[in-house]
Design a protein around this motif. Structure first.
Motif, mmCIF file in Angstrom:
data_model
loop_
_atom_site.group_PDB
_atom_site.id
_atom_site.type_symbol
_atom_site.label_atom_id
_atom_site.label_comp_id
_atom_site.label_asym_id
_atom_site.label_seq_id
_atom_site.Cartn_x
_atom_site.Cartn_y
_atom_site.Cartn_z
ATOM 1 N N SER A 17 -24.985 -82.594 42.474
ATOM 2 C CA SER A 17 -25.113 -83.826 41.691
ATOM 3 C C SER A 17 -23.913 -84.757 41.856
ATOM 4 O O SER A 17 -24.039 -85.973 41.740
ATOM 5 C CB SER A 17 -25.311 -83.496 40.218
ATOM 6 O OG SER A 17 -24.233 -82.696 39.748
ATOM 7 N N GLU A 18 -22.747 -84.209 42.123
ATOM 8 C CA GLU A 18 -21.544 -85.047 42.151
ATOM 9 C C GLU A 18 -20.812 -85.073 43.480
ATOM 10 O O GLU A 18 -20.034 -85.984 43.746
ATOM 11 C CB GLU A 18 -20.559 -84.567 41.064
ATOM 12 C CG GLU A 18 -21.116 -84.727 39.650
ATOM 13 C CD GLU A 18 -20.115 -84.274 38.609
ATOM 14 O OE1 GLU A 18 -19.072 -83.701 38.997
ATOM 15 O OE2 GLU A 18 -20.376 -84.482 37.414
ATOM 16 N N SER A 19 -21.035 -84.070 44.309
ATOM 17 C CA SER A 19 -20.219 -84.011 45.516
ATOM 18 C C SER A 19 -20.919 -83.200 46.612
ATOM 19 O O SER A 19 -22.122 -82.950 46.525
ATOM 20 C CB SER A 19 -18.854 -83.382 45.172
ATOM 21 O OG SER A 19 -18.003 -83.439 46.287
ATOM 22 N N ARG A 97 -17.639 -86.445 51.254
ATOM 23 C CA ARG A 97 -17.321 -86.753 49.860
ATOM 24 C C ARG A 97 -16.771 -88.169 49.707
ATOM 25 O O ARG A 97 -16.853 -88.764 48.635
ATOM 26 C CB ARG A 97 -16.279 -85.752 49.340
ATOM 27 C CG ARG A 97 -16.838 -84.347 49.112
ATOM 28 C CD ARG A 97 -15.717 -83.366 48.848
ATOM 29 N NE ARG A 97 -16.238 -82.014 48.629
ATOM 30 C CZ ARG A 97 -15.495 -80.918 48.700
ATOM 31 N NH1 ARG A 97 -14.190 -81.005 48.974
ATOM 32 N NH2 ARG A 97 -16.027 -79.742 48.493
#
Length: 333
Positions: A17-19, A97
């Motif tokens: 979800s974030e990275s 990222r």
């Protein structure tokens, strides 16, 4: 065509979800017939894409460590593929990222040989849902590798790098800056060389239009159209996009032209503005010796105003300008 698949590894670049994170897969895939076929198809599809950039390793190995890992692999006689691919995955994950356009997937590394040169091919592949007929004649869903759909791939010619060639890295550009993180991952300096790239473009187009290839019916018209399109790019100061260029120049079979322009062994990439002085060989012939010089348009050969005798290796000019005739006749008196 790939001659030998030497080593293959597959890892995952997983997006949460974030990275992104690295998931270690198989660093020593058995080189079976299926693996050879998959690598061969991937390499062929990579080669057929016109929209690529080419370059060399960037000067700073601290900021772009892929070259350091590959140098260690090279100095180790190309044996420690597991360590190489693990380190490259770390670099790829870091770059992914940082870039909003990055996507995850299966990352395939293939150490291969072609034309007696060593290459490292890297491609990110995703799964695709398909269907298969079962033994009980039912239809079941199956997932398979979407080889046609890969967007991120690059190739390093390690032999050319060892021999200090100008360009030995290539990668798919894609649209916009989506491939920027792949470029950063490879550490590729793709500085554009307009003049040299224009000369390469002219050479590829001339070769593509050769009657023996069977693609182009009218070489003169084909090259004149290419010349006119390039002139427009020059006037607009617009960088060339090879796929768009192929579609406009050769709508009869743009994929075949794009394949020739995108041949990774040619090293021609998008993003250069054609240079006018390098375009002339598409539409003009010129030569000079110690005693004379000559320049004429290709159209003169097509129209029969100038005739080349292949057996005698001679040129015959017709319809000479009146002032030249007058001067020659006066000189004969």
């Amino acid at each position: 065509m790939v001659e030998q698949v030497i080593q293959v590894a597959v890892h995952d670049l997983k997006r949460n979800s974030e990275s992104f994170e690295t998931v270690s897969g198989n660093a020593h895939l058995k080189v079976s017939e299926t693996v050879e076929r998959v690598v061969g198809e991937l390499h062929a599809m990579y080669a057929s894409r016109a929209s690529k950039s080419h370059g060399r390793f960037a000067a700073s190995s601290d900021n772009y460590p892929a070259q350091t890992y590959l140098d260690e692999f090279r100095k180790g006689d190309f044996k420690d593929f597991a360590t190489l691919t693990a380190k490259l995955m770390t670099t790829l994950t870091v770059q992914a990222r940082r870039k909003p356009g990055a996507t995850g997937g299966h990352v395939l590394f293939a150490h291969l040989e072609k034309d007696e040169q060593r290459f490292l091919l890297v491609a990110i592949i995703n799964d695709k849902l398909g269907a298969a007929l079962t033994k009980s004649f039912d239809i079941a869903s199956v997932e398979h590798l979407d080889l046609d759909g890969f967007r991120f791939a690059g190739r390093i010619n390690m032999t050319a790098w060892t021999n200090s060639a100008d360009r030995y890295i290539g990668f798919l550009k894609g649209k916009g800056n989506v491939a920027e993180y792949f470029k950063e991952f490879l550490g590729c300096d793709s500085t554009v060389q307009d003049l040299e790239d224009t000369r390469t473009l002219v050479r590829v187009l001339n070769g593509f239009a050769e009657p023996a290839k069977g693609f182009v019916k009218d070489k003169q018209a084909f090259l004149q159209k290419a010349y006119d399109i390039c002139q427009r790019y020059i006037r607009d100061n617009e960088p060339l996009d090879l796929e768009t260029f192929s579609n406009e120049l050769f709508p009869e079979n743009p994929k075949e032209l794009a394949k020739s322009l995108g041949d990774p062994d040619v090293g021609l990439g998008d993003g250069f503005v054609p240079k006018k002085r390098a375009l002339s060989p598409m539409v003009k012939f010129s030569a000079k010796t110690r005693l004379w010089s000559v320049e004429f348009n290709r159209q003169a050969l097509t129209d029969g105003k100038i005739v080349y005798n292949d057996d005698k290796k001679t040129l015959t000019f017709t319809e000479l300008p009146p002032d030249l005739i007058e001067r020659l006749e006066h000189d004969q008196e």
